[in-house]
Scaffold this active site. Structure first.
Site, short mmCIF file in Angstrom:
data_model
loop_
_atom_site.label_atom_id
_atom_site.label_comp_id
_atom_site.label_asym_id
_atom_site.label_seq_id
_atom_site.Cartn_x
_atom_site.Cartn_y
_atom_site.Cartn_z
N THR A 1 4.89 18.91 -4.83
CA THR A 1 5.97 18.56 -5.59
C THR A 1 6.52 18.47 -3.74
O THR A 1 7.28 17.01 -4.04
CB THR A 1 6.76 19.73 -6.18
OG1 THR A 1 7.00 20.36 -5.98
CG2 THR A 1 6.23 19.29 -6.88
N LYS B 1 0.27 25.42 -5.05
CA LYS B 1 1.41 24.73 -4.06
C LYS B 1 3.44 25.00 -4.81
O LYS B 1 3.40 26.13 -5.15
CB LYS B 1 2.30 23.92 -4.60
CG LYS B 1 1.65 23.53 -6.62
CD LYS B 1 3.85 23.64 -7.12
CE LYS B 1 4.25 22.87 -6.80
NZ LYS B 1 5.25 23.00 -7.72
N THR C 1 4.13 32.78 -9.32
CA THR C 1 5.13 31.94 -9.18
C THR C 1 4.57 30.70 -8.42
O THR C 1 3.28 31.14 -7.59
CB THR C 1 6.50 33.22 -8.18
OG1 THR C 1 7.20 31.76 -8.10
CG2 THR C 1 6.07 32.81 -6.72
N GLU D 1 11.49 24.91 0.26
CA GLU D 1 12.59 24.22 0.59
C GLU D 1 13.92 24.32 1.26
O GLU D 1 14.68 25.64 0.95
CB GLU D 1 13.45 23.56 -0.76
CG GLU D 1 11.84 23.54 -1.62
CD GLU D 1 12.76 22.80 -3.06
OE1 GLU D 1 12.21 22.42 -3.75
OE2 GLU D 1 13.98 23.31 -3.31
N ASN E 1 18.18 20.01 -2.88
CA ASN E 1 18.35 20.44 -4.36
C ASN E 1 19.48 19.79 -5.15
O ASN E 1 19.81 19.84 -6.82
CB ASN E 1 18.47 22.07 -4.73
CG ASN E 1 16.95 22.44 -4.66
OD1 ASN E 1 15.50 22.12 -5.68
ND2 ASN E 1 16.74 23.23 -3.82
N SER F 1 14.88 17.91 -9.78
CA SER F 1 12.89 18.06 -9.70
C SER F 1 13.35 19.37 -10.20
O SER F 1 13.91 19.31 -10.89
CB SER F 1 13.12 18.56 -8.00
OG SER F 1 13.42 19.12 -7.24
#
Lengths: 390, 390
Positions: B152, B175, B186, B266, B385, B390
């Site tokens: 993603t 991922k 997770t 991220e 974010n 997302s």
């Protein structure tokens, strides 16, 4: 008007040189009586700063005639030297005001793990005592100077006051912009009143008020080592306050200060109220609301004006509160985006451009409700907390 | 090589059109046997996505011959329509591979609260099945395509493989870049092996491995609704693996994937290992390390290359672990900045310019130890974010 609004209190705010910025950084609030009632709520963080350890001892003595507060250093994790600094600060105040050091509460705020300069503090206490002895020490300006001197990353002083038709007054000041998440209390708050109430009555009212105000502010999930909320009673109005009326007025004043703290939280672009209703218990409501308030993904979405309600439910799902995960409703700023765990109104209808945001979560599991006040997570928060040590 | 490294597995990654970017977004991994062993670990988030609910049912059947994964939508909080989409996805795979839908695990990842386009998924499954029937379906390229299709916000595919001298192999893909904090697992992870092990043996080894790897990755404190770790066994090597050797190799492979996830979290600028030693129990060590990993003030300080150890201790103090608050040592990247709750080496000696950061906390309360892997909180995290759903 703030801490000087009630009769029987004087205040001072001076520059001791502890803050690199050179602004006001040391405050003293004095209770002239006739009563010396006091109540405090301290952080529940187990890593307590030296002034908290000191002030807990003072409270066991039961008489508080003054409180001294400094910004520019937390005096936490500074060992025995740090504790001696706190003790010496109380002694300095006591010497100048001709009271006992055991009657002086101490609060500090700023960077953890650095020693305070006792010489600067002593000089600051001297200046503050001169100000306290001046004719203007009970003025609104004196209260404002004290409220300004306790600011760290705050951009504005926070003050509030209320006068009862019965003839008594409450006033308060607060500081806190980061490390805003409560144990019992959060941040530094000093509240004064001239109502005739003993320490036990003040304590009851204070715990009742903080439980639903400061305790429900969770700006960044980080609990401070120095948090202290103090309520001092002079009895100078001569009016015995009705305990219920006093508690209600105190709660309203604490609520006012709480929302001022929220509005000035570090780098924030939105003030977010997470309202949980239909909970099985108030504890459940608080638990669910707090989980959402601590989700960085939720907080960044709000910053981006993105009504990403999936991030709300993902946070709700991490808790053990009573609910059916597929029976929850979510509304954001009045738009019901999720009903019984399915998409309802289009998320595009939600307007997140105003600073005020309300997220309403209905668990459909009971009749209890609670609100947590939080903020979004912004570039400015990251900047403020990465570029500067605080 | 990844999931196609062990014998008995084929894989495909195709473009179904679910991702706005137009990249690969649907993957299928097929187990050709002879065994159909399987073990899974699902999110502990109570708000479970439809594919998780479906896959839990499949696991009760005990036979898994394929797993289909899509990015471009989480299919969570999408109600009965969403569950029908998951069911239809499994049926589509089953029809093309001539197996039962009850033998097909489904995983989805992406935005919560939006319906997936079943037509696109069905077309994607058709393309994937063609790829699975091609001669190259067991190649490294096929594994890479699958690993790419589940990304993603990941910037790179994550793969790992290990071959035992005994003759069996493990391979895996993963991922996950945001919502990285474990319940039991997770992110999405698929691991394959050709070792001869039954589902019970796989389950034991998988839980042992995830407990100390994926479960200890806490990048942003946010637990996903879709997390699934799957281990599939084909038995195609014909070699009965020693359970202890297998578990150790599986743990090492999970560790490798965990660190790849951390490195691609991220917006992160630092990979931070919070190592707690001297704890009274492993649970205490994990609790303390996780509290630090979830402190936004600590995380922003690391982003700013600021060794602000006070923020470490403030987070430690919020836990109920066994320790004397004034008996704790803290070292950052090898510099002991705090000894027994007092300042030790000057914080200026700490070099936080490398990406790798180690915070060592000694509680002096016992012999247990644990590590949590986390990241810093950066402008890029906020940007990623807040600017994109997302």
């Amino acid at each position: 008007m703030s801490v000087t609004a009630p009769a029987g209190f004087t205040a001072a705010g001076v520059t001791a040189g502890l803050k690199k910025s050179g602004g006001l950084d040391l405050a003293v609030v004095r209770n002239l009586g006739p009563l010396t009632s006091a109540a405090t709520v301290f952080t529940t963080n187990r890593c307590k700063a030296n002034p908290v350890i000191w002030s807990e001892q003072v409270m066991r003595g039961g008489v508080v005639r003054a409180i001294v507060l400094n910004s520019g250093g937390a005096n936490c994790y500074t060992g025995s030297i740090g504790f001696q600094t706190t003790h010496a600060t109380a002694e300095a105040v006591a010497g100048r005001l001709e009271i006992s050091a055991g009657e002086v509460l101490v609060c500090s705020t700023g960077l953890i793990g650095e020693q305070l300069d006792l010489g600067k503090i002593t000089a600051g206490v001297w200046d503050a005592s001169l100000a306290l002895h001046a004719g203007s020490a009970a003025s609104a300006d004196a209260g404002l100077a004290a409220a300004t001197a306790i600011m760290t990353t705050d951009t504005t002083p926070k003050q509030s006051a209320h006068t009862s038709p019965a003839g008594w007054t409450i006033g308060g000041m607060a500081k806190g912009a980061g490390m805003l998440a409560p144990g019992l209390a959060t941040m530094l708050v000093v509240i004064t009143t001239d109502a005739v109430l003993d320490s036990g009555q003040l304590d009851t009212a204070l715990r009742q008020a903080t439980r639903v105000t400061f305790d429900r502010l969770d700006s960044d999930g980080c609990m401070s080592t120095n948090d202290t909320v103090t309520l001092l009673g002079s009895g100078a109005s001569g009016v015995a306050a009705d305990p219920a009326e006093f508690a209600a007025a105190l709660t309203a004043l604490c609520q006012d200060l709480t929302l001022q703290l929220q509005a000035d939280a570090e780098g924030s672009a939105h003030d977010v109220a997470i309202v949980v209703q239909g909970a099985d218990s108030e504890t459940d409501a608080v638990t669910v609301a707090r989980a959402v308030s601590r989700s960085n993904l939720f907080k960044t979405a709000i910053f981006g004006n993105d009504p990403n309600w999936g991030r709300v439910l993902a946070a709700v799902g991490t808790t053990q509160a009573v609910f059916d995960p597929y029976g929850i409703d979510v509304a954001i700023n009045g738009v019901q985006v999720c009903t019984a765990g399915e998409p309802d109104q289009p998320r595009e209808l939600v307007d997140l451009s105003p600073r005020a945001v309300t997220v309403l979560i209905d668990l459909h599991a009971g009749a209890a409700t609670a609100t947590i006040w939080t903020n979004d997570l912004t570039h400015a928060y990251v900047e403020e907390n990465s570029a500067y040590s605080s």
